[in-house]
Design a protein around this motif. Sequence first.
Motif, PDB file in Angstrom:
ATOM      1  N   ASP A 236       0.843  -1.203   0.000  1.00 14.17           N
ATOM      2  CA  ASP A 236       0.000   0.000   0.000  1.00 14.17           C
ATOM      3  C   ASP A 236       0.872   1.244   0.000  1.00 14.17           C
ATOM      4  O   ASP A 236       1.561   1.536   0.976  1.00 14.17           O
ATOM      5  CB  ASP A 236      -0.901   0.010   1.249  1.00 14.17           C
ATOM      6  CG  ASP A 236      -1.853   1.202   1.252  1.00 14.17           C
ATOM      7  OD1 ASP A 236      -2.991   1.038   0.772  1.00 14.17           O
ATOM      8  OD2 ASP A 236      -1.459   2.289   1.723  1.00 14.17           O
ATOM      9  N   THR A 237       0.856   1.970  -1.148  1.00 15.23           N
ATOM     10  CA  THR A 237       1.612   3.214  -1.237  1.00 15.23           C
ATOM     11  C   THR A 237       0.674   4.323  -1.720  1.00 15.23           C
ATOM     12  O   THR A 237      -0.545   4.149  -1.763  1.00 15.23           O
ATOM     13  CB  THR A 237       2.853   3.053  -2.147  1.00 15.23           C
ATOM     14  OG1 THR A 237       3.624   4.267  -2.123  1.00 15.23           O
ATOM     15  CG2 THR A 237       2.490   2.721  -3.582  1.00 15.23           C
ATOM     16  N   ALA A 238       1.232   5.482  -2.054  1.00 16.37           N
ATOM     17  CA  ALA A 238       0.435   6.622  -2.526  1.00 16.37           C
ATOM     18  C   ALA A 238       1.366   7.597  -3.223  1.00 16.37           C
ATOM     19  O   ALA A 238       2.549   7.696  -2.848  1.00 16.37           O
ATOM     20  CB  ALA A 238      -0.239   7.322  -1.340  1.00 16.37           C
TER      21      ALA A 238
ATOM     22  N   GLU B 225       6.846   5.805  -4.423  1.00 17.08           N
ATOM     23  CA  GLU B 225       6.362   4.812  -5.405  1.00 17.08           C
ATOM     24  C   GLU B 225       7.511   4.216  -6.212  1.00 17.08           C
ATOM     25  O   GLU B 225       7.496   3.025  -6.526  1.00 17.08           O
ATOM     26  CB  GLU B 225       5.354   5.459  -6.369  1.00 17.08           C
ATOM     27  CG  GLU B 225       3.984   5.764  -5.750  1.00 17.08           C
ATOM     28  CD  GLU B 225       3.099   6.579  -6.688  1.00 17.08           C
ATOM     29  OE1 GLU B 225       3.568   7.615  -7.206  1.00 17.08           O
ATOM     30  OE2 GLU B 225       1.934   6.199  -6.896  1.00 17.08           O
TER      31      GLU B 225
ATOM     32  N   THR C   7      -1.568  -1.299  -4.303  1.00 14.76           N
ATOM     33  CA  THR C   7      -2.484  -0.162  -4.158  1.00 14.76           C
ATOM     34  C   THR C   7      -1.680   1.137  -4.221  1.00 14.76           C
ATOM     35  O   THR C   7      -0.633   1.241  -3.574  1.00 14.76           O
ATOM     36  CB  THR C   7      -3.186  -0.188  -2.782  1.00 14.76           C
ATOM     37  OG1 THR C   7      -3.910  -1.404  -2.643  1.00 14.76           O
ATOM     38  CG2 THR C   7      -4.139   0.995  -2.621  1.00 14.76           C
ATOM     39  N   THR C   8      -2.178   2.110  -4.991  1.00 17.01           N
ATOM     40  CA  THR C   8      -1.651   3.463  -4.834  1.00 17.01           C
ATOM     41  C   THR C   8      -2.831   4.438  -4.809  1.00 17.01           C
ATOM     42  O   THR C   8      -3.978   4.037  -4.991  1.00 17.01           O
ATOM     43  CB  THR C   8      -0.580   3.828  -5.875  1.00 17.01           C
ATOM     44  OG1 THR C   8       0.093   5.026  -5.415  1.00 17.01           O
ATOM     45  CG2 THR C   8      -1.153   4.075  -7.261  1.00 17.01           C
ATOM     46  N   LYS C   9      -2.507   5.707  -4.493  1.00 13.99           N
ATOM     47  CA  LYS C   9      -3.592   6.668  -4.254  1.00 13.99           C
ATOM     48  C   LYS C   9      -3.367   7.963  -5.026  1.00 13.99           C
ATOM     49  O   LYS C   9      -2.228   8.418  -5.172  1.00 13.99           O
ATOM     50  CB  LYS C   9      -3.689   6.984  -2.749  1.00 13.99           C
ATOM     51  CG  LYS C   9      -3.709   5.746  -1.874  1.00 13.99           C
ATOM     52  CD  LYS C   9      -3.886   6.022  -0.402  1.00 13.99           C
ATOM     53  CE  LYS C   9      -3.597   4.761   0.409  1.00 13.99           C
ATOM     54  NZ  LYS C   9      -2.192   4.582   0.773  1.00 13.99           N
TER      55      LYS C   9
ATOM     56  N   SER D 123       2.043   7.619 -11.662  1.00 15.13           N
ATOM     57  CA  SER D 123       2.196   6.588 -10.628  1.00 15.13           C
ATOM     58  C   SER D 123       2.597   5.252 -11.246  1.00 15.13           C
ATOM     59  O   SER D 123       3.487   4.558 -10.736  1.00 15.13           O
ATOM     60  CB  SER D 123       0.887   6.412  -9.840  1.00 15.13           C
ATOM     61  OG  SER D 123       0.713   7.493  -8.944  1.00 15.13           O
TER      62      SER D 123
ATOM     63  N   LEU E 153       5.996   3.220 -10.490  1.00 14.76           N
ATOM     64  CA  LEU E 153       5.935   1.850  -9.964  1.00 14.76           C
ATOM     65  C   LEU E 153       6.489   0.834 -10.963  1.00 14.76           C
ATOM     66  O   LEU E 153       6.774  -0.309 -10.590  1.00 14.76           O
ATOM     67  CB  LEU E 153       4.477   1.486  -9.634  1.00 14.76           C
ATOM     68  CG  LEU E 153       3.882   2.166  -8.395  1.00 14.76           C
ATOM     69  CD1 LEU E 153       2.358   2.093  -8.421  1.00 14.76           C
ATOM     70  CD2 LEU E 153       4.420   1.516  -7.124  1.00 14.76           C
TER      71      LEU E 153
ATOM     72  N   VAL F  78      -2.427  -1.037 -11.687  1.00 18.85           N
ATOM     73  CA  VAL F  78      -2.428  -1.291 -10.236  1.00 18.85           C
ATOM     74  C   VAL F  78      -3.692  -2.074  -9.907  1.00 18.85           C
ATOM     75  O   VAL F  78      -4.667  -2.068 -10.663  1.00 18.85           O
ATOM     76  CB  VAL F  78      -2.360  -0.003  -9.376  1.00 18.85           C
ATOM     77  CG1 VAL F  78      -0.958   0.582  -9.379  1.00 18.85           C
ATOM     78  CG2 VAL F  78      -3.408   1.011  -9.769  1.00 18.85           C
TER      79      VAL F  78
ATOM     80  N   TYR G 181      -6.821   1.541  -6.945  1.00 19.51           N
ATOM     81  CA  TYR G 181      -6.483   2.962  -7.027  1.00 19.51           C
ATOM     82  C   TYR G 181      -7.500   3.712  -6.170  1.00 19.51           C
ATOM     83  O   TYR G 181      -8.714   3.583  -6.385  1.00 19.51           O
ATOM     84  CB  TYR G 181      -6.554   3.423  -8.486  1.00 19.51           C
ATOM     85  CG  TYR G 181      -5.849   4.731  -8.782  1.00 19.51           C
ATOM     86  CD1 TYR G 181      -4.637   5.053  -8.175  1.00 19.51           C
ATOM     87  CD2 TYR G 181      -6.377   5.632  -9.701  1.00 19.51           C
ATOM     88  CE1 TYR G 181      -3.976   6.241  -8.472  1.00 19.51           C
ATOM     89  CE2 TYR G 181      -5.715   6.823 -10.003  1.00 19.51           C
ATOM     90  CZ  TYR G 181      -4.511   7.111  -9.381  1.00 19.51           C
ATOM     91  OH  TYR G 181      -3.864   8.288  -9.669  1.00 19.51           O
TER      92      TYR G 181
ATOM     93  N   HIS H 258      -7.406   9.641  -2.491  1.00 21.10           N
ATOM     94  CA  HIS H 258      -6.719   9.677  -1.194  1.00 21.10           C
ATOM     95  C   HIS H 258      -7.450  10.517  -0.146  1.00 21.10           C
ATOM     96  O   HIS H 258      -7.450  10.206   1.035  1.00 21.10           O
ATOM     97  CB  HIS H 258      -5.300  10.222  -1.403  1.00 21.10           C
ATOM     98  CG  HIS H 258      -4.339   9.894  -0.310  1.00 21.10           C
ATOM     99  ND1 HIS H 258      -2.984   9.802  -0.511  1.00 21.10           N
ATOM    100  CD2 HIS H 258      -4.513   9.633   1.003  1.00 21.10           C
ATOM    101  CE1 HIS H 258      -2.390   9.495   0.630  1.00 21.10           C
ATOM    102  NE2 HIS H 258      -3.294   9.400   1.565  1.00 21.10           N
TER     103      HIS H 258
END
Length: 283
Positions: A43-45, A51, A71-73, A92, A96, A101, A104, A107
């Motif tokens: 889990d990143t953002a 990333e 997961t990214t945000k 993103s 990555l 992903v 998404y 956030h």
Amino acid sequence: MLSVTLNNGVEMPILGFGVYQIPSDRTERAVSDALAAGYRLLDTAAAYGNEEAVGRAIAASGIRREELFVTTKLWIQDAPAEQNTRRALEASLAKLGLDHVDLYLVHQPFGDVYGQWRAMEAAHREGLVRAIGVANFYPDRLLDLVLNNEIVPAVNQIETHPFFQRTTDQALMREHGVQHQSWGGFAEGKNELFTHPVLTAIGKEHDKSAAQVVLRWLIQRAIVTIPKSVDPGRMAQNLDVFDFELTDAQMAQIADLDTGTTLFFDHRDPEMVAWLSARRLDS
Ligand code: NAP
């Protein structure tokens, strides 16, 4: 690893690894250690600024893409947000090193959320994201989004820990098929969580730590959790929560710890709205 099935059929591990506040120069090592320990949900953002480091660790791991859940945000975008959201997603993905992903998330519930959501729906149709969801949405905002858009968010990632349990939020999410995901499951150690007398006493009965009790409690509530650690020993400890079960009485003891209020910040507080809304990412 146990998993949950999201409202579009996508399978998501119930326990993963969060990388918030891991400095970018330490993230590659931490994620490599986490993958070696057995974590498959990362889990990143965009807002975490790490990333690229997550992507390097994924590439170096040699783990097949289908085995990972990434997961990214999306950070707050101004209206009209369609083009900006698309650009942010592409940035993103490039950082990555991935062509899609798994999840998404919007956030923050601010900015042109509807424009962001429409762009995310389009990205989902194109296969750039396997599922779309939100974070930090209180019930009123979540329901508004659910009722007025085509795709129901697959996930709402919200602050959830023994001192802020979100049972009302969870009931609404269940009603609408939105998976509850916890951030800050350990409350980042606030309220002496790791040495809390109730949690440690329950842990003793199972030969587990307070941290493991908390993760188990979240899992038994069917909440996806993403503990963060930079320490390989604690990463392993946090994965080792599938060989015991909390009793109804122990679940009730933990339920009593709920204060019903945030230990971090309230997304409905005008000062917080202004503070978060003032931030924009470069790309
Ligand atoms: P957290 O997981 O509640 O707590 C992390 C802290 O607990 C770190 O200080 C870590 O220290 C310590 N720790 C971890 N395992 C431990 C153990 N077994 N025993 C003792 N200490 C332990 O905090 P979080 O990082 O804020 O939340 C988790 C993830 O949720 C984030 O990484 C991020 O991915 C996500 N998140 C999302 C949002 C959002 O707005 N959507 C907001 C916040 C967080 P060490 O690293 O030294 O082990």
